[in-house]
Design a protein around this motif. Structure first.
Motif, short mmCIF file in Angstrom:
data_model
loop_
_atom_site.label_atom_id
_atom_site.label_comp_id
_atom_site.label_asym_id
_atom_site.label_seq_id
_atom_site.Cartn_x
_atom_site.Cartn_y
_atom_site.Cartn_z
N VAL A 1 1.07 -1.09 0.10
CA VAL A 1 -0.19 -0.13 -0.03
C VAL A 1 0.89 1.41 -0.04
CG1 VAL A 1 -1.80 1.02 1.30
CG2 VAL A 1 -1.91 -1.04 0.97
N PRO A 2 1.88 1.37 0.86
CA PRO A 2 2.63 2.52 0.96
C PRO A 2 3.34 2.91 -0.70
CG PRO A 2 3.01 1.42 2.80
CD PRO A 2 2.29 0.56 1.78
N ALA A 3 3.57 1.90 -1.23
CA ALA A 3 4.35 2.23 -2.58
C ALA A 3 3.40 2.17 -3.70
CB ALA A 3 5.39 0.94 -2.74
N LYS A 4 2.15 1.94 -3.37
CA LYS A 4 0.91 1.75 -4.29
C LYS A 4 1.19 1.06 -5.39
CE LYS A 4 -0.71 5.42 -2.24
NZ LYS A 4 -0.23 5.16 -0.71
N LYS A 5 1.72 -0.29 -5.08
CA LYS A 5 2.19 -1.30 -5.97
C LYS A 5 1.47 -2.47 -5.63
CE LYS A 5 5.65 0.95 -8.83
NZ LYS A 5 5.37 1.01 -9.94
N TYR A 6 1.25 -3.62 -6.44
CA TYR A 6 1.06 -4.94 -6.23
C TYR A 6 1.55 -5.83 -7.33
CZ TYR A 6 -2.75 -5.05 -9.57
OH TYR A 6 -3.81 -4.71 -10.58
N SER A 7 1.60 -7.39 -7.06
CA SER A 7 1.83 -8.27 -7.97
C SER A 7 0.58 -9.15 -7.81
CB SER A 7 3.23 -8.91 -7.75
OG SER A 7 4.19 -8.07 -7.86
N ALA A 8 0.21 -9.88 -8.92
CA ALA A 8 -0.95 -10.85 -8.93
C ALA A 8 -0.52 -11.88 -9.49
CB ALA A 8 -2.03 -10.04 -9.89
N SER B 1 3.75 -8.22 -12.03
CA SER B 1 4.83 -7.90 -10.99
C SER B 1 4.78 -6.57 -10.94
CB SER B 1 6.03 -8.46 -11.24
OG SER B 1 7.03 -8.13 -10.44
N ASN B 2 4.85 -5.76 -9.67
CA ASN B 2 5.03 -4.54 -9.28
C ASN B 2 3.95 -3.46 -10.26
OD1 ASN B 2 6.81 -4.62 -7.41
ND2 ASN B 2 8.39 -5.24 -8.73
N TYR B 3 2.75 -3.97 -10.29
CA TYR B 3 1.93 -3.03 -10.99
C TYR B 3 1.55 -1.99 -10.27
CZ TYR B 3 1.01 -6.10 -14.94
OH TYR B 3 0.88 -6.74 -16.30
N ALA B 4 1.31 -0.82 -10.83
CA ALA B 4 0.84 0.41 -10.04
C ALA B 4 -0.75 0.34 -9.83
CB ALA B 4 0.84 1.70 -11.03
N PHE B 5 -1.03 0.70 -8.66
CA PHE B 5 -2.41 0.83 -8.30
C PHE B 5 -3.16 1.68 -9.56
CE2 PHE B 5 -2.60 0.92 -3.58
CZ PHE B 5 -2.11 -0.41 -3.28
N ARG B 6 -4.64 1.47 -9.82
CA ARG B 6 -5.47 2.10 -10.57
C ARG B 6 -5.14 3.45 -10.56
NH1 ARG B 6 -9.94 0.14 -13.35
NH2 ARG B 6 -11.20 2.02 -14.15
N THR B 7 -5.17 4.11 -11.72
CA THR B 7 -4.92 5.66 -11.88
C THR B 7 -5.68 6.48 -10.70
OG1 THR B 7 -4.29 5.38 -13.93
CG2 THR B 7 -4.42 7.58 -13.13
N GLU B 8 -7.08 6.25 -10.71
CA GLU B 8 -8.02 6.74 -9.69
C GLU B 8 -7.95 6.52 -8.27
OE1 GLU B 8 -10.32 5.46 -13.53
OE2 GLU B 8 -8.72 4.89 -12.35
N GLN B 9 -6.99 5.52 -7.91
CA GLN B 9 -6.71 5.21 -6.64
C GLN B 9 -5.29 5.35 -6.17
OE1 GLN B 9 -9.35 4.31 -4.62
NE2 GLN B 9 -10.46 4.69 -6.33
N ALA B 10 -4.61 6.15 -6.96
CA ALA B 10 -3.12 6.25 -6.78
C ALA B 10 -2.74 6.93 -5.09
CB ALA B 10 -2.46 7.14 -7.83
N ALA B 11 -3.92 7.66 -4.64
CA ALA B 11 -3.57 8.34 -3.40
C ALA B 11 -4.19 7.51 -2.20
CB ALA B 11 -4.13 9.44 -3.40
N VAL B 12 -4.70 6.15 -2.25
CA VAL B 12 -5.29 5.76 -1.10
C VAL B 12 -4.06 5.25 -0.24
CG1 VAL B 12 -7.18 4.53 -2.33
CG2 VAL B 12 -5.05 3.26 -2.20
N SER B 13 -4.39 5.26 1.17
CA SER B 13 -3.46 5.11 2.20
C SER B 13 -3.93 3.77 2.90
CB SER B 13 -3.52 6.14 3.35
OG SER B 13 -4.92 6.34 3.93
N SER B 14 -5.05 3.36 2.34
CA SER B 14 -5.27 1.81 3.06
C SER B 14 -6.35 1.07 2.28
CB SER B 14 -6.00 2.13 4.60
OG SER B 14 -7.02 2.81 4.57
#
Length: 175
Positions: free
Chosen positions: A70-77, A91-104
């Protein structure tokens, strides 16, 4: 991780994690999709992508695993079919553009624009999935640099980190 079963071949069904309730696709920060070409992909920032072509079949239960930072706004699936080895979706995909600022992230969302999808057996292990590569920042705020000291001295410091600070230790000559 969760189990997802697409109801149709060639459907458009998305499941993923969100900050609170997800009323539509755009609320999912990290998402895996059974797309209308019969493949599995995941959202990477502003578009869906996949590391390789992974086919799916209607009525088959797939295990979806997301390693989310979450802090890096990245995930692998990852996805695995019954009895098959796990395959990397992205691998290391970015969060959806509209959700780039979520903190949790606190919700699991599901949206199928055609066909149906069933999601069950969600598990959360809470273990950091990606290594913490950012060093903490520590600053001694008192006493002032170069100050002449004697007797009892009060020391203060500030410390911060992108993941968290569990303690600050003061040492003099290694003790």
């Amino acid at each position: 991780s969760f189990d997802a079963t697409p109801g149709l071949a060639g459907m458009d069904g998305v499941s993923g994690v969100s900050n609170g309730a997800a009323s539509d696709y755009s609320k999912l920060a990290a998402a895996v999709r059974f797309n209308n070409t019969g493949k599995v992909d995941a959202r990477n920032g502003g578009a869906y992508a996949a590391a390789s072509s992974i086919a799916y079949s209607a009525g088959v239960k797939y295990r979806i695993r997301m390693a989310v930072d979450v802090p890096a706004k990245k995930y692998s699936a990852y996805v695995s079919a019954p009895g098959a080895a796990e395959q990397l979706i992205g691998s290391n995909y970015a969060f959806r553009t509209e959700q780039a600022a979520v903190s949790s992230l606190s919700g699991l969302g599901l949206n199928a624009s055609s066909g149906s999808e069933t999601v069950c057996a969600m598990t959360v292990d809470g273990t950091p999935s990606l290594p913490d590569t950012t060093l903490p920042s520590v600053s001694l705020t008192a006493p002032a640099a170069g100050a002449a000291l004697s007797g009892t001295v009060t020391m203060t410091a500030t410390a911060s980190d992108d993941v968290g600070v569990s303690k600050v230790q003061f040492k003099l000559d290694g003790a």
